[in-house]
Design an enzyme around this catalytic site. Sequence first.
Site, PDB file in Angstrom:
ATOM      1  N   TYR A   1      -2.286  -0.632  10.552  1.00  0.00           N
ATOM      2  CA  TYR A   1      -2.677  -1.631   9.600  1.00  0.00           C
ATOM      3  C   TYR A   1      -1.436  -1.698   8.971  1.00  0.00           C
ATOM      4  O   TYR A   1      -0.638  -1.957   7.928  1.00  0.00           O
ATOM      5  CB  TYR A   1      -3.428   0.016   8.872  1.00  0.00           C
ATOM      6  CG  TYR A   1      -3.615  -1.002   7.739  1.00  0.00           C
ATOM      7  CD1 TYR A   1      -3.821  -2.369   6.857  1.00  0.00           C
ATOM      8  CD2 TYR A   1      -3.496  -0.077   6.685  1.00  0.00           C
ATOM      9  CE1 TYR A   1      -4.588  -2.595   5.595  1.00  0.00           C
ATOM     10  CE2 TYR A   1      -3.345  -0.643   5.125  1.00  0.00           C
ATOM     11  CZ  TYR A   1      -3.736  -0.960   5.030  1.00  0.00           C
ATOM     12  OH  TYR A   1      -3.930  -0.660   3.430  1.00  0.00           O
TER      13      TYR A   1
ATOM     14  N   LYS B   1       2.164  -3.477   6.583  1.00  0.00           N
ATOM     15  CA  LYS B   1       2.756  -3.366   5.241  1.00  0.00           C
ATOM     16  C   LYS B   1       3.649  -3.591   5.032  1.00  0.00           C
ATOM     17  O   LYS B   1       4.748  -4.031   4.736  1.00  0.00           O
ATOM     18  CB  LYS B   1       1.581  -2.578   3.909  1.00  0.00           C
ATOM     19  CG  LYS B   1       0.465  -2.272   4.266  1.00  0.00           C
ATOM     20  CD  LYS B   1      -0.330  -3.807   3.132  1.00  0.00           C
ATOM     21  CE  LYS B   1      -1.541  -4.033   3.225  1.00  0.00           C
ATOM     22  NZ  LYS B   1      -2.126  -5.972   2.575  1.00  0.00           N
TER      23      LYS B   1
ATOM     24  N   SER C   1       1.184  -0.950   0.068  1.00  0.00           N
ATOM     25  CA  SER C   1      -0.223   0.062   0.117  1.00  0.00           C
ATOM     26  C   SER C   1       0.782   1.567   0.259  1.00  0.00           C
ATOM     27  O   SER C   1       2.214   0.938   0.574  1.00  0.00           O
ATOM     28  CB  SER C   1      -0.799  -0.107   1.157  1.00  0.00           C
ATOM     29  OG  SER C   1      -1.711   1.022   1.411  1.00  0.00           O
TER      30      SER C   1
HETATM   31  C1  UD1 Z   1      -6.432   3.704   3.329  1.00  0.00           C
HETATM   32  C2  UD1 Z   1      -5.459   3.911   3.977  1.00  0.00           C
HETATM   33  C3  UD1 Z   1      -5.066   2.726   3.118  1.00  0.00           C
HETATM   34  C4  UD1 Z   1      -5.379   2.004   2.405  1.00  0.00           C
HETATM   35  C5  UD1 Z   1      -7.167   2.172   2.352  1.00  0.00           C
HETATM   36  C6  UD1 Z   1      -8.240   0.853   2.912  1.00  0.00           C
HETATM   37  C7  UD1 Z   1      -4.258   5.688   4.837  1.00  0.00           C
HETATM   38  C8  UD1 Z   1      -3.710   6.889   4.473  1.00  0.00           C
HETATM   39  N1  UD1 Z   1      -4.581   5.109   3.764  1.00  0.00           N
HETATM   40  O1  UD1 Z   1      -6.802   5.265   2.742  1.00  0.00           O
HETATM   41  O2  UD1 Z   1      -3.363   2.071   2.666  1.00  0.00           O
HETATM   42  O3  UD1 Z   1      -5.495   0.999   2.039  1.00  0.00           O
HETATM   43  O4  UD1 Z   1      -7.516   3.260   3.666  1.00  0.00           O
HETATM   44  O5  UD1 Z   1      -8.253   0.405   3.187  1.00  0.00           O
HETATM   45  O6  UD1 Z   1      -3.677   4.156   5.793  1.00  0.00           O
HETATM   46  N2  UD1 Z   1     -13.450  10.538   3.877  1.00  0.00           N
HETATM   47  C9  UD1 Z   1     -14.198  11.327   3.881  1.00  0.00           C
HETATM   48  N3  UD1 Z   1     -15.133  11.343   3.682  1.00  0.00           N
HETATM   49  C10 UD1 Z   1     -16.045  10.015   4.504  1.00  0.00           C
HETATM   50  C11 UD1 Z   1     -14.397   9.292   3.853  1.00  0.00           C
HETATM   51  C12 UD1 Z   1     -13.728   9.430   3.852  1.00  0.00           C
HETATM   52  O7  UD1 Z   1     -13.932  12.437   3.440  1.00  0.00           O
HETATM   53  O8  UD1 Z   1     -16.789   8.987   5.005  1.00  0.00           O
HETATM   54  C13 UD1 Z   1     -11.643  11.264   2.693  1.00  0.00           C
HETATM   55  C14 UD1 Z   1     -11.090  10.567   3.619  1.00  0.00           C
HETATM   56  O9  UD1 Z   1     -10.591  11.641   4.112  1.00  0.00           O
HETATM   57  C15 UD1 Z   1      -9.637  10.700   2.683  1.00  0.00           C
HETATM   58  C16 UD1 Z   1     -10.299  10.326   1.466  1.00  0.00           C
HETATM   59  O10 UD1 Z   1     -11.822  10.410   1.787  1.00  0.00           O
HETATM   60  O11 UD1 Z   1      -9.285  12.432   2.442  1.00  0.00           O
HETATM   61  C17 UD1 Z   1      -9.901   8.985   0.919  1.00  0.00           C
HETATM   62  O12 UD1 Z   1     -10.028   8.255   2.229  1.00  0.00           O
HETATM   63  P1  UD1 Z   1     -10.341   6.352   2.260  1.00  0.00           P
HETATM   64  O13 UD1 Z   1     -10.889   6.597   0.830  1.00  0.00           O
HETATM   65  O14 UD1 Z   1     -10.230   6.104   3.328  1.00  0.00           O
HETATM   66  O15 UD1 Z   1      -8.969   5.850   2.348  1.00  0.00           O
HETATM   67  P2  UD1 Z   1      -7.311   6.192   2.909  1.00  0.00           P
HETATM   68  O16 UD1 Z   1      -7.672   7.288   3.910  1.00  0.00           O
HETATM   69  O17 UD1 Z   1      -6.798   7.391   1.393  1.00  0.00           O
END
Ligand code: UD1
Length: 338
Positions: free
Chosen positions: A148, A152, A123
């Site tokens: 997590y 990795k 990841s």
């Molecule tokens: C995270 C992990 C990644 C993992 C992935 C899948 C980190 C840095 N990244 O990715 O390694 O493979 O999860 O489990 O730990 N967001 C919102 N509202 C929501 C959900 C998300 O605004 O309800 C935003 C988050 O703040 C972020 C973006 O959407 O900015 C993506 O979030 P998400 O889909 O959870 O993925 P990551 O956190 O990037």
Amino acid sequence: MAKILVTGGLGYIGSHTVVALMANGHQVCVVDDLSNSSLNVLEGISKITGKKPEFHQFDLRDISATRKYFKAQQSLDGIIHFAASKAVGESVDNPLLYYHNNLGGLVNLLMHTSAKNIIFSSSCTVYGIPDVLPITESAPIKPAMSPYGNTKQIGEEILRDTTQADSNLNVIALRYFNPIGAHESAWIGELPIGVPQNLVPFITQTAAGLRSELQVFGHDYPTADGTCIRDYIHVMDLALAHVIAVERLLNQSNLERFELFNVGTGSGSSVLEVIESFERVNGVSLPYKLASRREGDVVEIYADTTKAFDVLGWKAEQSLDDALKSAWLWERHVRNIF
Ligand code: UD1
């Protein structure tokens, strides 16, 4: 035609990779403990491919089940190892589950298989907070932001050390950015158990009426629109990267016995851009509100994909719009929304 084991093959990325392997003529065996998947996925795979892959249900931490399985499976040409837990927040609350499952499963697999070609599901989280963007594979590994992420990093180290000790073992670790979307048929897709933690499943469940509104975590980040930036990659592009990687090992085209590749699109999108794209391509309006930051979020990360293109000849073909269209088609299919 090669015989490939896909561990975690009924999970989100695993199931799409199974379909891509079968479409490329490979024979696929699946191992999955069904802890975060279901047998319906096997049905979805067979609807798409016209064949049901051989399936065994067990947990790779189970030493006797793992030993028995690999004793019977002497002729595997390669393994794509997905089986692991992947919720960042859950790993903070229950680190031992993550160390036990993600690392115990990997070690047990390595101790019992005689297969010498392995693709590891890594990841972009291994990079922590990046200093330079886009991020290349040679960027330093930073302290992990969650257990997590640590699994990795350690998983990569375990595999690198093992290739050094076993001169017949070849490994490619693929560092995924943010996989989204679903197979175009909508027979398989992402189906998280409980409340989705990731952005796109939360968006599709909100659009489907299962959640009242999406919260955008943070709107005062130092980015153009104040929201975080990620590299969202279509899961079928990611699946194809696995096929190419495993074939590279099978053809003995790898230059080193432990290789690493970023798998992303090379460009970043903000949370608000994802919402805008989802609404536009699907003609739906998404209720959302700007909320406070989520702990542990990196402001901005996207891949430098030069190495994957130059060495593997792979690049992402599908756009954010394509991925979000397929994600909504899948959610509608699952919820019977026509
Ligand atoms: C995270 C992990 C990644 C993992 C992935 C899948 C980190 C840095 N990244 O990715 O390694 O493979 O999860 O489990 O730990 N967001 C919102 N509202 C929501 C959900 C998300 O605004 O309800 C935003 C988050 O703040 C972020 C973006 O959407 O900015 C993506 O979030 P998400 O889909 O959870 O993925 P990551 O956190 O990037």
